[in-house]
Write an enzyme that holds these catalytic residues in place. Sequence first.
Site, short mmCIF file in Angstrom:
data_model
loop_
_atom_site.label_atom_id
_atom_site.label_comp_id
_atom_site.label_asym_id
_atom_site.label_seq_id
_atom_site.Cartn_x
_atom_site.Cartn_y
_atom_site.Cartn_z
N GLU A 440 0.84 -1.18 0.00
CA GLU A 440 0.00 0.00 0.00
C GLU A 440 0.89 1.25 0.00
O GLU A 440 1.59 1.52 0.95
CB GLU A 440 -0.89 -0.12 1.25
N ASP A 513 -0.82 -2.11 5.91
CA ASP A 513 -0.59 -1.71 7.30
C ASP A 513 -1.53 -2.46 8.24
O ASP A 513 -2.62 -2.85 7.86
CB ASP A 513 -0.86 -0.20 7.48
N ASP A 515 -3.71 -1.61 10.22
CA ASP A 515 -4.77 -0.74 10.73
C ASP A 515 -6.03 -0.89 9.87
O ASP A 515 -6.04 -1.71 8.95
CB ASP A 515 -4.29 0.73 10.75
N ASP A 517 -7.44 1.01 7.58
CA ASP A 517 -7.28 1.29 6.15
C ASP A 517 -6.59 0.13 5.46
O ASP A 517 -6.96 -0.28 4.36
CB ASP A 517 -6.44 2.56 5.95
#
Length: 660
Positions: A440, A513, A515, A517
């Site tokens: 990403e 990541d 998280d 997102d």
Amino acid sequence: MADLFGAAASEDNYDASNIEVLEGLEPVRHRPGMYVGGTDDRALHHLAAEILDNSMDEAVAGHANRIDVTLVSADTLSIRDNGRGMPVGQHPKFPDKSAVEVIMTTLHAGGKFSGKSYATSGGLHGVGASVVNALSSLLTVEIARDKKLYSQTFSRGLPQSNLTEIGSAPNRRGTSVSFTPDTEIFGDRVHFKPATLFGMAKSKAFLFAGIEIRWKCEPALLANDDAVPTEAVLHYPGGLADYLNDATSDKALMVSTPFAELAKLDGQKFEWAITWLGGGEDGFFNSYCNTVPTPLGGTHETGFRQAIVRGLRAFGDLSGNRKATDITADDVLANSAAMLSVFLRDPQFQGQTKDKLVSSDATRLTEQAVRDRFDHWLSADAARATFLLEAAIERAEDRKRRKKEKEVARKSATRKLRLPGKLADCTASDTDLTELFLVEGDSAGGSAKQARNRKTQAVLPLRGKILNVASATTEKLGANQELSDLALALGVRAGKDFKLDDLRYGRIIIMTDADVDGAHIAALLMTYFYREMPQLVEAGRLYLAQPPLYRMTQGGKTLYALDDDQREEILISSFDGRGKIETSRFKGLGEMPPAQLKETTMNPESRRLLRVDLPRRDTIGADLRRDTDQLVNTLMGKKAELRFGYIRDHAEEVLAELDV
Ligand code: 1YM
């Protein structure tokens, strides 16, 4: 009696005050999967292994030489050893509790907080007993110690009485644990398999020549099970060599006697037995540390493989065979049947499952122990050694020929191929080796490019959120640059023109990541693959990387946690009470130094991957796959009301799972 860890074994008087109380057993009943890997048949037998391991620890430490394993009824197992007996003294923090009660009702109440304790089989002495207790509807522990006999009974981890003196035991010592797994946890899968238990007992006896295991099983449970006796005395002074002879008795062998030996080095023990199978049969490699199986191998296996391949190469060198330099460990070991058992003072295992040994000295020590003796074994019979060497060389030549053919085929394919500019490709072309990381953003992409192994790992940075395939029109899909770059990098075409053979990488790894997102991007990519290239997913080629969220250090020790739960777990069980623990939270992959990204997430030796599994449409029936289609539609599709309904119907489960 064998005593491998002299220093530890002298700590005879385990003082009740050394056991620190950390938490009750509710988490175990709440989430059994985290402690025993599920609630299936395997998990059920894992309970038996935990108790048996405690007895084995006592034997390996030199305090016991006999273990009785008795399957009393279909769902009740009893294990007894003649060790020191669990400590029975009062616990200072709980004046009304005995040490046994604390051991049985407290998570992580191992000896490790004492500082003087030793870690043995699975890591910590006695840690598993409380987990078994929590998951049993009934558990009775009986201890013979100081000439007295004590007993205490529990149900679902709760004491049903205090530890009670029930008689005298003038001539014996030891611990006995009888337990019945709880149907509330395991449903109707609470029936032990005699064959599994018998196999477990037998392998422990093979692995530790200093132990005699007496097996008993209620005859009524063996109706259709003629391979398992109702009673047996398991004692194998011949150790692993006995095992290997047993396991290969019906096979054609390339050598008449196995290479089997036992060595002590640095006060630790190394034992192995290896033979080579003829007739194109596949071999096996079973390894253990402190009698605990390590199915994913690890550092001890690496040391062993190195000793064997280097030994054979050196023999080739001496006998003037130039081709010997080209052989790899796989060439030598592909058709070998091997057992390796090491006993280490302070073994380090990977993760909770203990499937892999990561102790760093183990490679050097094992190689050292094996190498000298292998050199001797080879030179003792030069004809035998030459025979093995030539077989390995033949395999090496086959391997090289296949590789060349594949390369030629791929070169002619890639010549016509145009690759996207952002792709950092790998140099190898063999799909057995190669992986593509989908990353990403450019900053994470930069870190990943530095952290990768250029030979086998390629990196394709994606620009933030990709198009949601589940809600886009076909025209929009076709026009999307990001997705057409992805297909280009993979060497395939999306949709009905997809050909699995064209795929340029062995594994496709989504690395986002840790998280929300990141999770969203991963979900979008999985949706893309599910919709446009399901064959890739069905072939087991799609993976999710598992980057850590936290890094924790204390003194020189660094550990990583994937999430908050794991951070708690590590804080409780993997650091000691001394010194400050520094915790840092990674904001994204781009912020992680490449060396750390490599160690935690990319290096196949130390990372963990999740494979995305999708049963093939033709093997599971149309209905099940329609369910999957529908779920993907609900979760990722255009209609927000479907999603809303789904959340409304399933929120409870999700909250329970998240422990909220
Ligand atoms: C049937 C299962 O658990 N045996 C067993 C357990 C322990 C001891 C001996 C023992 C260990 C130590 C000192 C020590 C355990 N001790 C602990 C704790 N058999 C079975 N046999 N004295 C006795 O490790 O120093 C947990 S289990 F917590 F005390 F370490």
